[in-house]
Structure formats: structure tokens, C-alpha cells
Design an enzyme around this catalytic site. Structure first.
Site, PDB file in Angstrom:
ATOM      1  N   GLU A  89     -18.892  60.285 -11.095  1.00 45.58           N
ATOM      2  CA  GLU A  89     -18.464  60.891  -9.832  1.00 45.58           C
ATOM      3  C   GLU A  89     -18.928  60.077  -8.639  1.00 45.58           C
ATOM      4  OE1 GLU A  89     -19.085  65.359 -11.643  1.00 45.58           O
ATOM      5  OE2 GLU A  89     -19.600  65.011  -9.553  1.00 45.58           O
ATOM      6  N   CYS A 106     -27.661  61.010 -17.540  1.00 47.97           N
ATOM      7  CA  CYS A 106     -28.990  60.717 -16.983  1.00 47.97           C
ATOM      8  C   CYS A 106     -30.041  61.197 -17.968  1.00 47.97           C
ATOM      9  CB  CYS A 106     -29.165  61.420 -15.644  1.00 47.97           C
ATOM     10  SG  CYS A 106     -30.752  61.068 -14.864  1.00 47.97           S
ATOM     11  N   HIS A 206     -39.090  68.092  -4.832  1.00 41.18           N
ATOM     12  CA  HIS A 206     -38.747  69.427  -5.346  1.00 41.18           C
ATOM     13  C   HIS A 206     -39.917  70.399  -5.453  1.00 41.18           C
ATOM     14  CE1 HIS A 206     -34.816  67.824  -6.035  1.00 41.18           C
ATOM     15  NE2 HIS A 206     -35.172  67.072  -7.050  1.00 41.18           N
ATOM     16  N   CYS A 323     -23.918  67.638  -8.557  1.00 43.54           N
ATOM     17  CA  CYS A 323     -23.922  66.397  -9.322  1.00 43.54           C
ATOM     18  C   CYS A 323     -23.521  66.644 -10.779  1.00 43.54           C
ATOM     19  CB  CYS A 323     -25.334  65.832  -9.223  1.00 43.54           C
ATOM     20  SG  CYS A 323     -25.720  64.578 -10.396  1.00 43.54           S
TER      21      CYS A 323
HETATM   22  S1  SF4 Z   1     -30.862  65.360 -10.511  1.00 47.28           S
HETATM   23 FE1  SF4 Z   1     -29.574  64.917 -12.315  1.00 47.28          FE
HETATM   24  S2  SF4 Z   1     -28.838  62.833 -12.037  1.00 47.28           S
HETATM   25 FE2  SF4 Z   1     -30.565  63.132 -10.608  1.00 47.28          FE
HETATM   26  S3  SF4 Z   1     -32.387  62.438 -11.756  1.00 47.28           S
HETATM   27 FE3  SF4 Z   1     -32.225  64.622 -12.148  1.00 47.28          FE
HETATM   28  S4  SF4 Z   1     -31.009  64.767 -14.055  1.00 47.28           S
HETATM   29 FE4  SF4 Z   1     -30.730  62.702 -13.246  1.00 47.28          FE
END
Ligand code: SF4
Length: 344
Positions: A89, A106, A206, A323
């Protein structure tokens, strides 16, 4: 294909540095060979002219737009098909920005991310990364590129750094308008300092709690929030670009008073901005977004305590914009249902 392989092929076909630069500039801007004042026939050596059609065809075949999902906020989500049938994407953002992917899938496995649920399928080559920019430029001008799409750029560092180098030179993107977004990795902090094109840095924080971060981002490198912020701050001061600390707001998980105190402790006096992004609902993931009032209250409190805080919605939420969601929907990826309380 990788950019250094492309450069080698161009040199073998007789290209000098100015020919190579022009070809890379045209490709990364999605411009035809005969654009500009200089006619290709008089500018390029004949051996290169003979080799160019097959090279250009290969570059054009790296990626194509499979689907376009316009958002009400002016963004456009692109599902990009690669030559082997995999998809990634890209998101055209308002104000000439583009968010691109660095991997198919990922490995970090963030619990609130659809891409993370799939695991890593493969790396993108540096030329496939540039191909996303070229495709986007066929639709709109692009003056800012953020590596915040699918994948963790730190896990594909050679290809991402090669792409950044091209984008910051022939690709004509200002270096501070290239944003490397990472969960944090010692290799990143070492490598970014060394590049001739040094991008801005976004760090996905986060939470300020090391243990909770290990649960939420289970395969992120084992650096504590303090270590991450210290290393990021050093980079910000070396480049002059403030760090963008990213914080996905999850109701009942990282939106409490303890976290507010933790943020004040961790980010006071740091050169950066905190971007708080209320969680974007993902099917099969049991996290939820705090109320908008609560999000505003958190941002207001942090500003009053001296932390530069911005509250943002991620672009294109109305089109399954989180995402990896477009790809997952297209592929009907099945994800296991988890309980949010497991991560508290
Ligand atoms: S948010 Fe999704 S794409 Fe980004 S590092 Fe974490 S798992 Fe990977």
C-alpha cells in the site's frame, strides 16, 4: 531490481554520471525520456540508447496500481501490485505527501496493526520503493515521502537507505521531507548518521512502559523507551530535524494518567513533537479508540505540561485506511481474534 544493479547496467551500456543522473531523475519523476530541452538522441551515447528500451520496460514493470481508494480527506490509498503478484500500500496524503511501504508484510508484529498480523512475506527491492513514488507522481506532485506504510524500514535497511539516497538527490525531495519511521533499532541509529542524505526520523513509541511495549510490539528490538528517546534525541540534534514520536492511542491500554506522567518524564526538554493518533479500527483486533474528548484532554494536558503534542487522525480512515487493511481486504487475510485486556 536494486538501484545499484540498475546503475551498473547503465554504466555497462555506456552511461556516464550525467546520463545516469538524468535517467534516474526521469524515472523517479515518472517523466518520459524525451521530456526537457535536450533530445535523447543527441544527449545519450548510442549504446545506451539501444539498451534503454529494455531497461525502461523493466522499470515500468516493477509495479502498477491495482486499485485506488479516494478518502474524504483528500488522501488516496493505492494498492500497488508488484511483478510477482504481491501487493503493498501507498497513500497519497494531502499537501503533496506520500506514505510508502518498505516490505511486503512485517516481522515486528505490532498487536494493533493488520500488516503485523501477516508476518514478513518479503523485502522490497530499492527500485520497487522508488517505483511507488513514480506511480504516485503520475497522479499528483510528491514533495514529501514518509516510510510509514507496510513494513519496518530498519528490517530492510540497505534497500531503504539506497532509495532514500536516490530520492534525496535525483528524486528532488528535500532531506527533511524524507521521513524514516521505525520502532527503533540500534542499526538505524548507527546507519542514519552515516548517510549523505540524512532523513528526518519518526519513532513509534506508543508507551513509556518497557514491559507493555514488549507486549504491544513483540518483535521490536529490545531497547527501553528511555534508550530509544536518548538515541533519537541525539539524531535530532545532529540533523536539526525534530523527532516525530508516534503514539497510537488505545483505549484503556496507553491513554491513562500514568502514561501522561511517563511522557512528561521522558520527553521534557527533548527536541521533538509527539503525534498522537487515535487507533483506527481493525477487524479482528479487539483494541478500541478512546473517545475524541479523551484524546483532546490528553493532548491538552500534555501541552500544558510543556510537551509539544499534536492530535492526528491517520489519513483515509473512511476507506479501511489502517496500515495493511486494503491489502488484507483484497487478499481476505484471516487474523486471529485477541482480547484487548491481554495487552494491559
Ligand atoms: S505498525 Fe505494522 S508495519 Fe509498522 S512496525 Fe508495527 S507491525 Fe510493522
Amino acid at each position: 531490481m536494486r538501484i545499484h544493479e540498475l546503475k551498473r547496467r547503465l554504466r555497462e551500456a555506456g552511461a556516464g554520471p550525467i546520463h545516469e543522473h538524468r535517467i534516474l531523475r526521469l524515472w523517479s519523476h515518472a517523466l518520459p525520456r524525451n521530456s526537457g530541452k535536450r533530445r535523447p538522441e543527441s544527449f545519450f551515447p548510442s549504446s545506451l540508447l539501444a539498451a534503454l528500451p529494455s531497461i525502461e520496460a523493466e522499470l515500468a514493470g516493477l509495479a502498477r496500481i491495482h486499485a485506488v481508494h479516494p478518502g474524504a480527506d483528500g488522501s488516496e490509498r493505492l494498492l500497488v501490485a508488484l511483478a510477482d503478484g504481491q501487493t503493498v500500500e501507498s497513500v497519497l496524503l494531502p499537501r503533496d505527501g506520500l506514505c510508502i511501504s518498505s516490505q511486503v508484510g512485517c516481522a515486528v508484529g505490532c498487536q494493533f496493526c493488520m500488516t503485523g498480523r501477516e508476518g514478513l512475506l518479503r523485502q522490497l527491492g530499492s527500485a520497487e520503493i522508488i517505483a511507488q513514488v513514480a506511480l504516485a507522481r503520475l497522479r499528483r506532485p510528491v514533495r514529501k515521502v514518509v516510510f510509514m506504510g507496510m513494513g519496518e524500514p530498519a528490517h530492510n535497511l540497505d534497500n531503504v537507505m539506497e532509495a532514500i539516497d536516490l530520492l534525496g538527490t535525483a528524486g528532488n525531495i528535500g532531506h527533511k521531507n524524507l521521513v524514516f519511521s521505525t520502532v527503533g533499532d540500534p542499526r538505524v541509529f548507527e546507519r542514519l548518521h552515516q548517510g549523505s542524505v540524512r532523513p528526518a526520523l519518526a519513532l513509534s513509541l506508543h508507551t513509556t512502559k518497557a514491559e507493555l511495549r514488549r507486549k504491544l510490539l513483540p518483535r521490536a528490538p529490545n531497547m527501553t523507551p528511555e534508550e530509544l528517546v536518548t538515541a533519537s534525541d541525539r539524531y535530532a540534534r545532529a540533523t536539526g530535524y525534530p523527532i516525530q514520536y508516534q503514539w497510537t492511542l488505545l483505549e484503556g491500554v496507553n491513554d491513562g494518567e500514568e502514561e501522561i506522567e511517563g511522557i512528561v518524564r521522558l520527553l521534557s526538554g527533548r527536541y521533538g513533537v509527539l503525534n498522537m493518533i487515535p487507533f483506527n479500527a481493525v477487524d479482528g483486533v479487539a483494541f478500541s479508540r478512546p473517545s475524541w474528548e479523551r484524546c483532546e484532554q490528553i493532548a491538552r494536558t500534555l501541552r500544558q505540561r510543556g510537551i509539544l503534542t499534536k492530535l492526528r487522525y491517520s489519513a483515509g480512515q473512511d476507506v479501511d485506511g489502517g496500515c495493511g487493511q486494503l491489502r488484507a481486504r483484497a487478499a481476505e487475510v484471516q487474523v486471529p481474534l485477541r482480547r484487548a485486556e491481554d495487552w494491559r
